[in-house]
Design a protein around this motif. Sequence first.
Motif, mmCIF file in Angstrom:
data_model
loop_
_atom_site.group_PDB
_atom_site.id
_atom_site.type_symbol
_atom_site.label_atom_id
_atom_site.label_comp_id
_atom_site.label_asym_id
_atom_site.label_seq_id
_atom_site.Cartn_x
_atom_site.Cartn_y
_atom_site.Cartn_z
ATOM 1 N N LEU A 9 0.836 -1.206 0.000
ATOM 2 C CA LEU A 9 0.000 0.000 0.000
ATOM 3 C C LEU A 9 0.873 1.261 0.000
ATOM 4 O O LEU A 9 0.600 2.213 -0.746
ATOM 5 C CB LEU A 9 -0.924 -0.023 1.228
ATOM 6 C CG LEU A 9 -1.856 1.198 1.378
ATOM 7 C CD1 LEU A 9 -2.800 1.302 0.175
ATOM 8 C CD2 LEU A 9 -2.660 1.094 2.679
ATOM 9 N N ALA A 10 1.905 1.245 0.857
ATOM 10 C CA ALA A 10 2.794 2.417 0.910
ATOM 11 C C ALA A 10 3.499 2.632 -0.425
ATOM 12 O O ALA A 10 3.651 3.772 -0.893
ATOM 13 C CB ALA A 10 3.830 2.236 2.024
ATOM 14 N N THR A 11 3.919 1.530 -1.042
ATOM 15 C CA THR A 11 4.577 1.637 -2.355
ATOM 16 C C THR A 11 3.638 2.234 -3.388
ATOM 17 O O THR A 11 4.023 3.082 -4.206
ATOM 18 C CB THR A 11 5.052 0.254 -2.818
ATOM 19 O OG1 THR A 11 5.958 -0.281 -1.856
ATOM 20 C CG2 THR A 11 5.745 0.349 -4.167
ATOM 21 N N ALA A 12 2.391 1.774 -3.369
ATOM 22 C CA ALA A 12 1.408 2.300 -4.324
ATOM 23 C C ALA A 12 1.186 3.795 -4.116
ATOM 24 O O ALA A 12 1.122 4.581 -5.076
ATOM 25 C CB ALA A 12 0.096 1.527 -4.189
ATOM 26 N N VAL A 13 1.040 4.178 -2.821
ATOM 27 C CA VAL A 13 0.823 5.598 -2.529
ATOM 28 C C VAL A 13 2.016 6.432 -2.990
ATOM 29 O O VAL A 13 1.858 7.493 -3.620
ATOM 30 C CB VAL A 13 0.566 5.798 -1.017
ATOM 31 C CG1 VAL A 13 0.543 7.288 -0.679
ATOM 32 C CG2 VAL A 13 -0.752 5.148 -0.612
ATOM 33 N N LEU A 14 3.239 5.956 -2.682
ATOM 34 C CA LEU A 14 4.429 6.691 -3.078
ATOM 35 C C LEU A 14 4.571 6.751 -4.595
ATOM 36 O O LEU A 14 5.041 7.747 -5.154
ATOM 37 C CB LEU A 14 5.668 6.048 -2.469
ATOM 38 C CG LEU A 14 5.848 6.246 -0.955
ATOM 39 C CD1 LEU A 14 7.003 5.409 -0.443
ATOM 40 C CD2 LEU A 14 6.089 7.721 -0.643
ATOM 41 N N ALA A 15 4.196 5.657 -5.276
ATOM 42 C CA ALA A 15 4.269 5.654 -6.742
ATOM 43 C C ALA A 15 3.339 6.700 -7.340
ATOM 44 O O ALA A 15 3.691 7.410 -8.285
ATOM 45 C CB ALA A 15 3.930 4.263 -7.271
ATOM 46 N N VAL A 16 2.118 6.783 -6.758
ATOM 47 C CA VAL A 16 1.161 7.790 -7.242
ATOM 48 C C VAL A 16 1.707 9.193 -6.985
ATOM 49 O O VAL A 16 1.661 10.073 -7.857
ATOM 50 C CB VAL A 16 -0.211 7.597 -6.563
ATOM 51 C CG1 VAL A 16 -1.141 8.749 -6.915
ATOM 52 C CG2 VAL A 16 -0.828 6.270 -6.999
ATOM 53 N N ARG A 17 2.232 9.393 -5.749
ATOM 54 C CA ARG A 17 2.778 10.700 -5.406
ATOM 55 C C ARG A 17 3.980 11.039 -6.301
ATOM 56 O O ARG A 17 4.147 12.195 -6.721
ATOM 57 C CB ARG A 17 3.214 10.704 -3.934
ATOM 58 C CG ARG A 17 2.067 10.611 -2.921
ATOM 59 C CD ARG A 17 1.373 11.972 -2.736
ATOM 60 N NE ARG A 17 2.320 12.972 -2.335
ATOM 61 C CZ ARG A 17 2.758 13.164 -1.080
ATOM 62 N NH1 ARG A 17 2.316 12.357 -0.112
ATOM 63 N NH2 ARG A 17 3.604 14.116 -0.795
ATOM 64 N N SER A 18 4.823 10.044 -6.569
ATOM 65 C CA SER A 18 5.991 10.277 -7.417
ATOM 66 C C SER A 18 5.571 10.655 -8.831
ATOM 67 O O SER A 18 6.133 11.560 -9.447
ATOM 68 C CB SER A 18 6.865 9.028 -7.438
ATOM 69 O OG SER A 18 7.978 9.220 -8.292
ATOM 70 N N ARG A 19 4.518 9.948 -9.336
ATOM 71 C CA ARG A 19 4.034 10.270 -10.680
ATOM 72 C C ARG A 19 3.451 11.687 -10.717
ATOM 73 O O ARG A 19 3.643 12.437 -11.673
ATOM 74 C CB ARG A 19 2.989 9.236 -11.103
ATOM 75 C CG ARG A 19 2.596 9.350 -12.580
ATOM 76 C CD ARG A 19 1.644 8.237 -12.994
ATOM 77 N NE ARG A 19 2.278 6.924 -12.838
ATOM 78 C CZ ARG A 19 1.960 6.062 -11.896
ATOM 79 N NH1 ARG A 19 1.019 6.338 -11.002
ATOM 80 N NH2 ARG A 19 2.584 4.887 -11.820
ATOM 81 N N GLN A 20 2.737 12.054 -9.639
ATOM 82 C CA GLN A 20 2.190 13.411 -9.573
ATOM 83 C C GLN A 20 3.312 14.452 -9.535
ATOM 84 O O GLN A 20 3.223 15.498 -10.186
ATOM 85 C CB GLN A 20 1.297 13.545 -8.334
ATOM 86 C CG GLN A 20 0.003 12.749 -8.414
ATOM 87 C CD GLN A 20 -0.782 12.804 -7.106
ATOM 88 O OE1 GLN A 20 -0.234 13.143 -6.057
ATOM 89 N NE2 GLN A 20 -2.060 12.442 -7.174
ATOM 90 N N ALA A 21 4.362 14.134 -8.739
ATOM 91 C CA ALA A 21 5.492 15.071 -8.662
ATOM 92 C C ALA A 21 6.154 15.227 -10.024
ATOM 93 O O ALA A 21 6.534 16.330 -10.425
ATOM 94 C CB ALA A 21 6.504 14.579 -7.628
ATOM 95 N N GLU A 22 6.301 14.118 -10.752
ATOM 96 C CA GLU A 22 6.898 14.189 -12.085
ATOM 97 C C GLU A 22 6.012 14.978 -13.037
ATOM 98 O O GLU A 22 6.500 15.726 -13.886
ATOM 99 C CB GLU A 22 7.126 12.776 -12.624
ATOM 100 C CG GLU A 22 8.212 12.008 -11.891
ATOM 101 C CD GLU A 22 8.361 10.577 -12.384
ATOM 102 O OE1 GLU A 22 9.176 9.857 -11.833
ATOM 103 O OE2 GLU A 22 7.633 10.213 -13.322
ATOM 104 N N ASP A 23 4.686 14.793 -12.878
ATOM 105 C CA ASP A 23 3.766 15.574 -13.717
ATOM 106 C C ASP A 23 3.915 17.071 -13.451
ATOM 107 O O ASP A 23 3.863 17.889 -14.379
ATOM 108 C CB ASP A 23 2.323 15.123 -13.449
ATOM 109 C CG ASP A 23 2.043 13.729 -13.996
ATOM 110 O OD1 ASP A 23 1.068 13.099 -13.538
ATOM 111 O OD2 ASP A 23 2.803 13.269 -14.899
ATOM 112 N N TRP A 24 4.109 17.425 -12.157
ATOM 113 C CA TRP A 24 4.290 18.837 -11.836
ATOM 114 C C TRP A 24 5.604 19.364 -12.418
ATOM 115 O O TRP A 24 5.677 20.510 -12.882
ATOM 116 C CB TRP A 24 4.273 19.045 -10.316
ATOM 117 C CG TRP A 24 2.882 19.163 -9.750
ATOM 118 C CD1 TRP A 24 2.258 18.300 -8.924
ATOM 119 C CD2 TRP A 24 1.953 20.222 -10.006
ATOM 120 N NE1 TRP A 24 0.986 18.726 -8.629
ATOM 121 C CE2 TRP A 24 0.769 19.928 -9.285
ATOM 122 C CE3 TRP A 24 1.989 21.376 -10.770
ATOM 123 C CZ2 TRP A 24 -0.345 20.745 -9.292
ATOM 124 C CZ3 TRP A 24 0.877 22.209 -10.778
ATOM 125 C CH2 TRP A 24 -0.275 21.889 -10.054
#
Length: 610
Positions: A9-24
């Motif tokens: 779950l933590a990996t999934a959350v971090l992956a989503v956050r990382s993708r959002q950060a890359e999008d920004w």
Amino acid sequence: MALLLLGTLATAVLAVRSRQAEDWVRHTLNVRSDARTVLQDIQSAVLKERAFLLTQDKAKLGDDFNRVLEQITSKVSALGVSVADNPSQVARLRGVEGNIVSLSATLNETVALTETGRHEDAIAIVRSDKVQRLLDELKAQLNDVVSVEDGLLVARERDAAFLQTSSLWVIGGALAIALALSIILQRATRHFVENLQRRTSELEQEIQRRETSETAMRQMQKMEAVGQLSGGIAHDFNNLLTIILGNLEIMKRKRSSSSGSDVGGNLEKHIDMAQQAGRNAAKLTHRLLAFARRQPLEPTRVDCNKLVTDMSDILRRAMSETVDFEAVLGAGAWPAFVDSNQLESALLNLAINAQHAMPNGGKLTIETANTHLDQAYASRFGDVNQGQYVLISVADTGTGIPPDVLEKVFEPFFTTKPSGQGTGLGLSMVHGFVKQSGGHVRIYSEVGHGTTVKLYLPRFDATRLVASHPAGSPDAALPLVRAECDQTVLVVEDNDGVRAYAHSILTDLGYTVREATNADDALAIVESDAHIDLLFTDVILPGGKSGRQLSEAVAKLRPDLPVLFTTGYTPNAIVHHGRLDAGVNFIGKPYTQQELAGRISRILNIKAPK
């Protein structure tokens, strides 16, 4: 299993956050790119409008001029949508939109006036600098937008890196806890690592580009440091040369006026040899100053065609019999605004280099022409302004220069000549002189076919200031111009040897000499109401006050007292933009008694003996 689920779950959350950060990060890069594109489009539109006004050629404007202006407005509106989450950026872009509307209206107005035959009205708008002011404000506004995005980019890249690092730790922990599921997670991990390597490679490329830029900057700083060092060495060296050449000159004059025999039989010969060595050392110093761009130039209106014609005999004698010389003079060549003596020296240097490049014979051609360097050319090289120039090209049919050597030819002390046959300052002196004059130098060469050096010299116009006294040294064979009546010179010089030499030659000329070692002592003498006809001061003085500051203080006490400056290294105290300030009397070190006598006689209006 519970820990594995939490890790997943933590990996999934971090992956989503990382993708959002890359999008920004990607979003920020796009905003920066769009802002720079808008600025480029604005500048392109202004250039088209200027080209149309200059040529009145509709083709220069383009059929899509109005559409380009509309597209600029649309791009700014799109930018506003992109930064809708940032109120400060939205406010900046509203200001940009307003200025673009004003700029578009002004550009359309000048175009319309020109199309309807009111070209002078359009030119009046251009001269009002309205477009330039709007363009400068737009640059500042768009640069502010980019600057804010740069700050956001740093923060977002930091967040993305943190999230990526966190993801690695979580994945590593999950793998350590659930080794039995490693095969299942292997594919996902490999995909993640590949993406990370790709991003790392991109970062390394960016670091490499920055390092290349920083290396170029360090090279520029190194060259500037070498220039400053050359100027400092020249100052002390010229003080020594003044003592050496001056005292040798006194010995020779005393010897000539005496009736005694020549002690040792070769005294005259050795004096001549010492003087020649001193003059050669002075030439080397002048080359150092030319490279350092610290020599005081005295530019005047120079007819380049006449100068080349007058030098033709000298150049032909400098060439061997196997080298043909030809001067191709451009019809209607403009006058240049340069120091004629330095230009002659530069051409002679280039001719001698050409002679060495043609050991088996060939042809040397010096050509003059008028030319115009446009903005595209100026932007390409970055060290020259667009405008009108007088071109002097020196071409030979010699051995040519290899590419790896060509990029070093303007560096100081670099030479391909055998030891003892060159100082390595010839081309660097030419480069320094031309750049200090506000011109430009380019060199083209092909191995086996020859070399062409092009000097772009600024065109003369009547608004340029010319130094008050032309360069040139009096003929040593002429009689010395001596003092009239009881004339007093105040000598301000911190170097004991130079001060003693100046005192000796001035006393020999019949002047009464007062001495000071610094500005404060000199001011005390002036304030004492002592009789003084001329202030003769070094530019560089100890104690915090320069010779220029001393002259300004003296002018308040005695406005009519003339001042003669001297120095071996001329800083910005009396020279600006490489040229002597208007109204400045100057004599460079080393100077001789003959030169000083002639310069003082012109300042004090003393007539030469017949």
